[in-house]
Scaffold this motif. Structure first.
Motif: not given
Length: 163
Positions: A81-100
């Motif tokens: 769910e976090a990945r979908k939300l953050l991709e929709g906002i335009g976050f970089e993959e490395d940040i999404i990975e760390r958040v997840c």
């Protein structure tokens, strides 16, 4: 910093659920303050703030799928769910990975890897101790076993006194 966009998205995600919104906003506030007081670099601070806003995003799916929102279920349901939300906002993959990564372990208190993860755990506990009306012994035990940052320890003492 894009944490305002994340907070907006999370308020939309939890629209009508004031308790959940208030919870993540309090965790966000403590996380932001602790991170700043501990002198995090800008990237780590952003990861921390984004994680704080989204850390419980798995609750909704956990309740729908399993009928409860146990920490274990949140850790499984939260990252997608976090990945979908953050991709929709335009976050970089490395940040999404760390958040997840942090979301997938935020109820796991052994082998905490990184100051961002450490601060999130401390901030979440500062809020949960009050919301769950934890007894002094439980607060003291968690403090002794898990708290590592000077700021987190000071905040805990200021909230609950010398325990």
């Amino acid at each position: 910093m894009r944490s305002g966009k994340v907070i907006d998205a999370m308020i939309r995600y939890y629209a009508g659920d004031v308790r959940r919104i208030n919870h993540f906003l309090k965790v966000y506030g403590f996380s932001k303050a602790i991170g700043e007081m501990e002198g995090l670099d800008d990237r780590t601070q952003e990861i921390l703030e984004v994680t704080a806003a989204t850390h419980d995003i798995g609750i909704k799916n956990s309740e729908e799928k399993y009928g409860n929102c146990s920490g274990a279920h949140q850790q499984v349901e939260g990252p997608p769910e976090a990945r979908k939300l953050l991709e929709g906002i335009g976050f970089e993959e490395d940040i999404i990975e760390r958040v997840c990564f942090i979301i997938s372990r935020h109820h796991t208190y052994k082998d905490i890897q990184g100051i961002d993860y450490q601060i999130l755990v401390e901030a979440d506990f500062l809020v949960n101790a009050f919301e769950d009306k934890l007894q002094e012994a439980a607060i003291k035990s968690f403090r002794d076993k898990v708290f590592r940052t000077g700021t987190g320890k000071v905040f805990l003492e200021r909230l609950y006194g010398e325990i």
